[in-house]
Design an enzyme around this catalytic site. Structure first.
Site, PDB file in Angstrom:
ATOM      1  CG  ASP A  54     -30.932  11.807 -32.206  1.00 40.30           C
ATOM      2  OD1 ASP A  54     -29.717  11.996 -32.395  1.00 40.30           O
ATOM      3  OD2 ASP A  54     -31.791  11.868 -33.106  1.00 40.30           O
TER       4      ASP A  54
ATOM      5  NE  ARG B 232     -20.553   9.789 -32.637  1.00 43.79           N
ATOM      6  CZ  ARG B 232     -20.180   9.621 -33.915  1.00 43.79           C
ATOM      7  NH1 ARG B 232     -21.092   9.618 -34.867  1.00 43.79           N
ATOM      8  NH2 ARG B 232     -18.919   9.471 -34.222  1.00 43.79           N
TER       9      ARG B 232
ATOM     10  NE  ARG C 104     -36.368  11.587 -33.688  1.00 46.77           N
ATOM     11  CZ  ARG C 104     -35.820  12.601 -33.010  1.00 46.77           C
ATOM     12  NH1 ARG C 104     -34.550  12.552 -32.621  1.00 46.77           N
ATOM     13  NH2 ARG C 104     -36.552  13.658 -32.717  1.00 46.77           N
TER      14      ARG C 104
END
Lengths: 248, 248
Positions: free
Chosen positions: A51, A49, A198
């Site tokens: 971002d 999924r 991240r």
């Protein structure tokens, strides 16, 4: 029929993979294209999924259909309906039980970074980072993230997972010698927490700027506290590169 | 002061380098940015007059100014005014007599080609060529274009040059192993005729499809007839990679 897709996308103009009311997402674009072709309302399950703003070189997805379209023909058929920023590279039939996310054994993400004074007109899906980075120090810290660990300190807000333990299989740094200042990180794990890559990259960059030291990493991991780790690096440099399966 | 610029651009949304009334061009964008910064009306001389849709990794240009802006600061100052599709990578002062085009000793162009069934969402500034190509045959033909020859048969329409003789210094083919099906040609010459690279690439592709043979190339060159050579390959795969000078 259970159709498996291999998908490349430029995430710049999308609000991530997952369907959201009123917002353009990759999942919604592909589901709409399937409906246009077969008349069915389907759910396209993605392995990752991603971002908002994150790209993919090798996203894997699957959907169930009763359409008579030959499995291998779905790629061209969908590409004719999709924008050029989403391309289906391959389509094929899988066993009915195959699920792109549940059956993935590991995923590989890449994070691209342009470490030079001026940005690039041609390489724009990267993090432009004009400040000096200590690449030797960065290389030293990467192995500290490898192994089975509780990555809670690198999980973004509003996540709801049972366990925050993940196994990082490798974390490498590659310099692209064809473009001045271009580097990318490759990180493979059996699964990733929300915004984990991240947060790890943001932390590694603080080490590269000597705002944090390699010695702090084990303590940050053990703390399980997001506020002790570094900032969350921007989405634009991140690519879902590969999803691996135990292909029998 | 004579300021020399090193420029990278994504030519997709521009009508080429050269200023044209009412159309967005690279030259016009940079000249407007200079005027905004210094108040002067200048001509920015580019080493290569790239066609509409052609990109640059290393265009060189120069302009004369009486502004007090420090030569090395022009890059950042111009970047602040230019769109992200044009980036000045470097600025410096040159002798008053330096002229980016007249003093160039050779230029290097690259032509990118994606030879696979489905296009790429991430590599879109390439020629997507889904048909099968005989790469061995293509490799064999490249040396036939190297040397000092009359390239009139590879010159686009409405050109006005005294001589159509140019010296091709090298013509190589490189496969990019990081992206499936991605290849690029590198061609260096002491100068190029209008659309010469695109006409040569178009001809080479016809050889790759066995629509033309290597044996025909010397005859086509000697004929000086554009209609005997292959089609003009699209602008989107072409990059001005490097401009060389006799730096003393």
């Amino acid at each position: 029929m259970n159709i498996r897709l291999l998908i490349e996308y430029d995430g710049t103009d999308f609000h991530g993979w997952q369907r959201q009311p009123e917002l353009p997402t990759i999942q919604q674009a592909i589901e709409t294209a399937v409906t246009t072709l077969s008349g069915e309302k389907v759910t396209v399950h993605g392995a990752g999924r991603t971002d908002s703003g994150v790209h993919a070189k090798g996203q894997v997805a699957n959907f169930h259909t009763t359409s008579q379209i030959i499995p291998e023909k779905w790629a061209s058929a969908l590409n004719a309906k999709l924008p050029p920023s989403i391309r289906i590279l391959e389509s094929r039939s899988e066993s009915e039980s195959f699920h792109s996310r549940n059956h993935a054994t590991s995923k590989v993400y890449e994070y691209y970074l342009l470490n030079r004074k001026h940005a690039s007109a041609l390489n724009r899906r990267v993090l432009h980072y004009p400040r000096k980075l200590d690449w030797e120090e960065i290389r030293k810290v990467l192995p500290l993230f490898v192994g089975e660990k509780d990555f809670r300190a690198f999980q973004g807000p509003n996540a709801s997972v049972r366990s925050t333990i993940r196994r990082v299989i490798r974390f490498d740094l590659i310099q692209d010698c064809t473009v001045e200042g271009l580097y990318h990180f490759t990180i493979e794990a059996n699964g990733f927490l929300k915004q984990m890559v991240r947060a790890i990259i943001g932390t590694v960059l603080e080490i590269g700027e000597h705002k944090m030291t390699a010695e702090e990493i084990p303590t940050i991991i053990l703390s399980r506290k997001r506020e002790l780790a570094g900032r969350t690096a921007p989405a634009n440099g991140l690519y879902l590169a590969l999803v691996k399966y135990d292909e029998r």
